[in-house]
Design an enzyme around this catalytic site. Sequence first.
Site, PDB file in Angstrom:
ATOM      1  N   LYS A  20       0.898  -1.397   0.015  1.00  0.00           N
ATOM      2  CA  LYS A  20       0.000  -0.092   0.039  1.00  0.00           C
ATOM      3  C   LYS A  20       1.013   1.434   0.278  1.00  0.00           C
ATOM      4  CE  LYS A  20      -3.497  -2.320   2.759  1.00  0.00           C
ATOM      5  NZ  LYS A  20      -4.189  -2.401   3.970  1.00  0.00           N
ATOM      6  N   TYR A  60     -11.968  -3.159  -2.899  1.00  0.00           N
ATOM      7  CA  TYR A  60     -12.473  -3.467  -1.063  1.00  0.00           C
ATOM      8  C   TYR A  60     -14.097  -3.562  -1.095  1.00  0.00           C
ATOM      9  CZ  TYR A  60      -7.768  -2.800   1.006  1.00  0.00           C
ATOM     10  OH  TYR A  60      -6.547  -3.012   1.402  1.00  0.00           O
ATOM     11  N   ASN A 123      -1.335  -0.469   7.863  1.00  0.00           N
ATOM     12  CA  ASN A 123      -0.852  -1.763   7.903  1.00  0.00           C
ATOM     13  C   ASN A 123       0.083  -2.395   6.522  1.00  0.00           C
ATOM     14  OD1 ASN A 123      -2.942  -2.418   6.398  1.00  0.00           O
ATOM     15  ND2 ASN A 123      -3.794  -3.827   7.956  1.00  0.00           N
ATOM     16  N   HIS A 126      -1.369  -5.523   1.558  1.00  0.00           N
ATOM     17  CA  HIS A 126      -2.787  -6.261   1.341  1.00  0.00           C
ATOM     18  C   HIS A 126      -2.360  -7.732   0.795  1.00  0.00           C
ATOM     19  CE1 HIS A 126      -6.692  -7.453  -0.200  1.00  0.00           C
ATOM     20  NE2 HIS A 126      -6.070  -7.950  -1.292  1.00  0.00           N
ATOM     21  N   GLU A 137      -9.106 -10.900  -7.223  1.00  0.00           N
ATOM     22  CA  GLU A 137      -8.305  -9.659  -7.398  1.00  0.00           C
ATOM     23  C   GLU A 137      -7.145  -9.639  -8.171  1.00  0.00           C
ATOM     24  OE1 GLU A 137      -8.868  -9.240  -2.511  1.00  0.00           O
ATOM     25  OE2 GLU A 137      -7.171  -9.874  -3.125  1.00  0.00           O
TER      26      GLU A 137
END
Length: 162
Positions: A20, A60, A123, A126, A137
């Site tokens: 990310k 998402y 965080n 992913h 995905e």
Amino acid sequence: LSQTPTLEAAELERTFIAIKPDGVQRGLISEIIHRFERKGYKLVAIKLLIPSKEFAETHYDDLRGRPFFNGLCDFLSSGPVVAMVWEGQGVIKYGRKLIGATSPHNSEPGTIRGDLAISVGRNIIHGSDGPETAKAEIALWFKPEELVNYTSNAEKWLYEPS
Ligand code: UDP
Ligand code: MG
């Protein structure tokens, strides 16, 4: 040089992994790639891109309606993301193990989030959470021709002959 796979094709599963914007900005690209690479997983696709807000919302989609959804999608589309596909036996489930729990407060030391992150909304990585999401995905982020099929020289040392 033999190109005969040492594993049955069905066992070589693929997962979608993304670093990310926080992971990219913090200079953690090589650190994260290193952890998947040294485990023995094979990189089959990689690109750097800034996803649009709409794209982030599609990625998402299952979290629509959650209080953090808008902020999460804003953040994912705020800067460069490293999108990757990794292949190997059990990579979907074990990749999640390498990543660690969603909240870094709960991620074990030794995991990517445990070692490298503090906040749940920052965080850094992913990873697909199951075979169906992995498939969806990968198809969302990559065109089929962006997935590179090749035999890794390491595979014969990583896997026992079938
Ligand atoms: N997230 C958040 N607050 C929460 C739960 C999740 O900001 O309370 C963010 C977090 O960055 C997480 C992402 O939303 O990585 C997607 O949530 P999911 O439950 O799918 O966690 P993951 O699969 O990434 O571990
Ligand atoms: Mg998830």
